[in-house]
Design an enzyme around this catalytic site. Structure first.
Site, PDB file in Angstrom:
ATOM      1  CB  CYS A  65      16.532   2.573  39.802  1.00 46.60           C
ATOM      2  SG  CYS A  65      15.252   3.127  40.940  1.00 46.60           S
TER       3      CYS A  65
HETATM    4  C1  RB5 Z   1      20.426   7.176  39.097  1.00 49.38           C
HETATM    5  O1  RB5 Z   1      21.501   7.930  39.557  1.00 49.38           O
HETATM    6  C2  RB5 Z   1      19.299   7.208  40.111  1.00 49.38           C
HETATM    7  O2  RB5 Z   1      18.703   8.453  40.107  1.00 49.38           O
HETATM    8  C3  RB5 Z   1      18.305   6.132  39.787  1.00 49.38           C
HETATM    9  O3  RB5 Z   1      18.949   4.898  39.749  1.00 49.38           O
HETATM   10  C4  RB5 Z   1      17.190   5.931  40.799  1.00 49.38           C
HETATM   11  O4  RB5 Z   1      17.682   5.931  42.099  1.00 49.38           O
HETATM   12  C5  RB5 Z   1      16.026   6.765  40.677  1.00 49.38           C
HETATM   13  O5  RB5 Z   1      15.089   6.640  41.468  1.00 49.38           O
END
Ligand code: RB5
Length: 152
Positions: A65
């Site tokens: 993420c």
């Molecule tokens: C998405 O914007 C972001 O919040 C997600 O990808 C991640 O970083 C969450 O931990």
């Protein structure tokens, strides 16, 4: 070794790079998405990765993420999943060797593509060492799962 990989929109681009890298390196890969950069929710991908590991379809998982944090928080809610963010190669192999980490979480906004490949390689080449003290600690984590995690 079969690898399951997933990412939200924040990790989508790096996931595509890592999927190519894994296939070029000879790994079998299950790519559970996201398949576009449309905004999506990381817990959905954490669940899909956790399920593939729980059923034995894949032996290791990778989640990506923006920071790696959201996916690791979500993945650790699933029984039998031992996930962590690792942005260095030492943690990536030591986490497997000592703690039997089975899901590596990466933050695509934190690490570049080449470092991410090295982290993934360190993670996948590592094996759990199985020392008595490591097994004792894992057993304590399993006790927590038994006590607090509902079975289906
Ligand atoms: C998405 O914007 C972001 O919040 C997600 O990808 C991640 O970083 C969450 O931990």
């Amino acid at each position: 070794m079969k690898i399951v990989i997933g990412a939200d929109h924040g990790g989508y681009h790096l996931k595509e790079v890592i999927v190519g890298f894994l296939r070029d390196s000879g790994y079998e890969v299950i790519d559970i998405g996201a398949h576009t950069e449309e905004p999506s929710d990381y817990p959905d991908f954490a669940r899909l990765v956790a399920e593939r590991i729980s059923t034995g379809e894949a032996s290791r998982g990778i989640l990506i993420c923006g920071s790696g944090v959201g996916t690791s928080v979500a993945a650790n809610k699933f029984r039998g999943i031992r996930a962590s963010v690792c942005h260095d190669t030492y943690s990536a192999h030591q986490g497997v060797e000592d703690d039997a980490m089975n899901v590596l979480c990466l933050g695509a906004r934190i690490v570049g593509e080449e470092l991410a490949k090295e982290i993934v390689s360190a993670y996948l080449k590592a094996e759990f060492k199985g020392l008595e003290r490591y097994r004792r600690r894992l057993a304590k984590i399993e006790e927590v799962e038994e006590r607090w995690m509902k079975r289906d």
